[in-house]
Design a protein around this motif. Sequence first.
Motif, PDB file in Angstrom:
ATOM      1  N   ILE A   8      -0.285   5.540  10.895  1.00  0.00           N
ATOM      2  CA  ILE A   8       1.063   5.044  10.613  1.00  0.00           C
ATOM      3  C   ILE A   8       1.564   4.457  11.923  1.00  0.00           C
ATOM      4  O   ILE A   8       1.602   5.152  12.945  1.00  0.00           O
ATOM      5  N   ILE A  10       4.369   3.144  14.332  1.00  0.00           N
ATOM      6  CA  ILE A  10       5.791   3.412  14.527  1.00  0.00           C
ATOM      7  C   ILE A  10       6.265   2.640  15.759  1.00  0.00           C
ATOM      8  O   ILE A  10       5.733   2.831  16.856  1.00  0.00           O
ATOM      9  N   GLY A  81      11.398   2.719  13.989  1.00  0.00           N
ATOM     10  CA  GLY A  81      10.988   3.263  12.699  1.00  0.00           C
ATOM     11  C   GLY A  81       9.561   2.872  12.362  1.00  0.00           C
ATOM     12  O   GLY A  81       8.821   2.372  13.215  1.00  0.00           O
ATOM     13  N   VAL A  82       9.181   3.114  11.099  1.00  0.00           N
ATOM     14  CA  VAL A  82       7.809   2.817  10.667  1.00  0.00           C
ATOM     15  C   VAL A  82       7.629   1.307  10.560  1.00  0.00           C
ATOM     16  O   VAL A  82       8.322   0.643   9.780  1.00  0.00           O
ATOM     17  N   ILE A  85       1.594   0.494   7.952  1.00  0.00           N
ATOM     18  CA  ILE A  85       0.632   1.544   7.615  1.00  0.00           C
ATOM     19  C   ILE A  85      -0.755   0.916   7.635  1.00  0.00           C
ATOM     20  O   ILE A  85      -0.900  -0.299   7.442  1.00  0.00           O
ATOM     21  N   PHE A  87      -4.970   1.382   6.513  1.00  0.00           N
ATOM     22  CA  PHE A  87      -6.037   2.040   5.768  1.00  0.00           C
ATOM     23  C   PHE A  87      -7.368   1.786   6.470  1.00  0.00           C
ATOM     24  O   PHE A  87      -7.645   0.662   6.908  1.00  0.00           O
ATOM     25  N   VAL A 104      -3.479 -12.011  -2.262  1.00  0.00           N
ATOM     26  CA  VAL A 104      -2.667 -11.373  -1.222  1.00  0.00           C
ATOM     27  C   VAL A 104      -2.941 -12.097   0.097  1.00  0.00           C
ATOM     28  O   VAL A 104      -4.099 -12.305   0.462  1.00  0.00           O
ATOM     29  N   LEU A 123      -2.059  -7.538   6.134  1.00  0.00           N
ATOM     30  CA  LEU A 123      -1.688  -8.192   4.873  1.00  0.00           C
ATOM     31  C   LEU A 123      -0.186  -8.469   4.902  1.00  0.00           C
ATOM     32  O   LEU A 123       0.600  -7.678   5.451  1.00  0.00           O
ATOM     33  N   ASP A 127       3.660  -9.653   0.067  1.00  0.00           N
ATOM     34  CA  ASP A 127       2.676  -9.545  -1.022  1.00  0.00           C
ATOM     35  C   ASP A 127       2.323  -8.086  -1.311  1.00  0.00           C
ATOM     36  O   ASP A 127       1.504  -7.811  -2.190  1.00  0.00           O
ATOM     37  N   CYS A 128       2.908  -7.148  -0.545  1.00  0.00           N
ATOM     38  CA  CYS A 128       2.556  -5.721  -0.632  1.00  0.00           C
ATOM     39  C   CYS A 128       3.810  -4.869  -0.850  1.00  0.00           C
ATOM     40  O   CYS A 128       3.932  -3.782  -0.272  1.00  0.00           O
ATOM     41  N   HIS A 129       4.721  -5.355  -1.674  1.00  0.00           N
ATOM     42  CA  HIS A 129       5.944  -4.597  -1.979  1.00  0.00           C
ATOM     43  C   HIS A 129       6.650  -4.104  -0.715  1.00  0.00           C
ATOM     44  O   HIS A 129       7.086  -2.955  -0.640  1.00  0.00           O
ATOM     45  N   GLY A 130       6.730  -4.997   0.276  1.00  0.00           N
ATOM     46  CA  GLY A 130       7.545  -4.705   1.456  1.00  0.00           C
ATOM     47  C   GLY A 130       6.847  -3.929   2.559  1.00  0.00           C
ATOM     48  O   GLY A 130       7.474  -3.643   3.583  1.00  0.00           O
ATOM     49  N   VAL A 131       5.585  -3.598   2.365  1.00  0.00           N
ATOM     50  CA  VAL A 131       4.874  -2.768   3.343  1.00  0.00           C
ATOM     51  C   VAL A 131       3.897  -3.628   4.155  1.00  0.00           C
ATOM     52  O   VAL A 131       2.929  -4.172   3.595  1.00  0.00           O
ATOM     53  N   THR A 133       0.806  -4.025   5.914  1.00  0.00           N
ATOM     54  CA  THR A 133      -0.374  -3.193   5.676  1.00  0.00           C
ATOM     55  C   THR A 133      -1.533  -3.690   6.527  1.00  0.00           C
ATOM     56  O   THR A 133      -1.860  -4.876   6.498  1.00  0.00           O
TER      57      THR A 133
ATOM     58  N   PHE B  21      -0.072  -2.761  -8.456  1.00  0.00           N
ATOM     59  CA  PHE B  21      -0.456  -3.459  -7.218  1.00  0.00           C
ATOM     60  C   PHE B  21      -1.480  -2.637  -6.443  1.00  0.00           C
ATOM     61  O   PHE B  21      -2.520  -3.171  -6.017  1.00  0.00           O
ATOM     62  N   GLU B  80      12.317  -2.999  -0.524  1.00  0.00           N
ATOM     63  CA  GLU B  80      11.125  -2.171  -0.672  1.00  0.00           C
ATOM     64  C   GLU B  80      10.423  -1.969   0.670  1.00  0.00           C
ATOM     65  O   GLU B  80      10.412  -2.862   1.512  1.00  0.00           O
ATOM     66  N   GLY B 130      14.152   7.114  14.521  1.00  0.00           N
ATOM     67  CA  GLY B 130      14.275   6.197  13.402  1.00  0.00           C
ATOM     68  C   GLY B 130      13.399   6.497  12.204  1.00  0.00           C
ATOM     69  O   GLY B 130      13.455   5.756  11.214  1.00  0.00           O
TER      70      GLY B 130
END
Lengths: 146, 146
Positions: A8, A10, A81-82, A85, A87, A104, A123, A127-131, A133, B21, B80, B130
């Motif tokens: 993660i 940060i 903050g974050v 993320i 993988f 994507v 990514l 294209d990744c719901h706000g994350v 990645t 997704f 999101e 945060g």
Amino acid sequence: MLTRIDHIGIACHDLDATVEFYRSTYGFEVFHAEVNEEQGVREAMLKINDTSDGGASYLQLLEPTRPDSTVAKWLDKNGEGVHHIAFGTADVDQEATDIRSKGVRVLYEEPRGGSMGSRITFLHPKDCHGVLTELVTSAPVESPEH
Amino acid sequence: MLTRIDHIGIACHDLDATVEFYRSTYGFEVFHAEVNEEQGVREAMLKINDTSDGGASYLQLLEPTRPDSTVAKWLDKNGEGVHHIAFGTADVDQEATDIRSKGVRVLYEEPRGGSMGSRITFLHPKDCHGVLTELVTSAPVESPEH
């Protein structure tokens, strides 16, 4: 295949203070530290646990080294903050190709250098719901420790 | 002691679309789904890997069930994205007591019910650079699967 939560990421204003927070509050220690000039960050990796794929999960604390780095701009907008993320996968090139073929957006044409000699790509968060990645393949040299 | 990254909590507007997704892009499947009325969320847990402490790491996808839930308000403000991170521990009560004694605000007086019968509490993000941070102790009934 993506086989673990690798880390993660940060974003913080002061890496030393943030490392000290994680040490004094939770007992997490710095496993590795480096400067990534290409990404414009100073970073500390705090190892939290090993994972069932032979890798590990980390917190990656990131302080920008220059005001035009993507992490500096992100901090200006969002505060600490974050940031992203990540993988873990055995083959970031193949994963990037497969995921790009699904529509994507992959941010790098070819994977670049990440923490501890890894190869990484990102990514597009829209294209990744706000994350935001990241996909990461660890350096082979990491294996003997496991 | 905090022994694993238990999950990354991701807030979304449409749980079904976000689950799809993660399935179609990465092959991640829903391990568990539930509604937590107290938290005001519908959620899906996607198991990513097992961890060296006998637990596992998940993505937790969260859709608010009512407009006054904390996740709904967070989505209104941020859109999101990653809502919180969670560390696993064998004893959330002791961890909460220890961390509170260090001056970090713990949001619940006593741990409450989380995903899959777990007990959880949260730390104030302003005291954690945060990051909204959750501590979680899994339900004992989870053990046989490991």
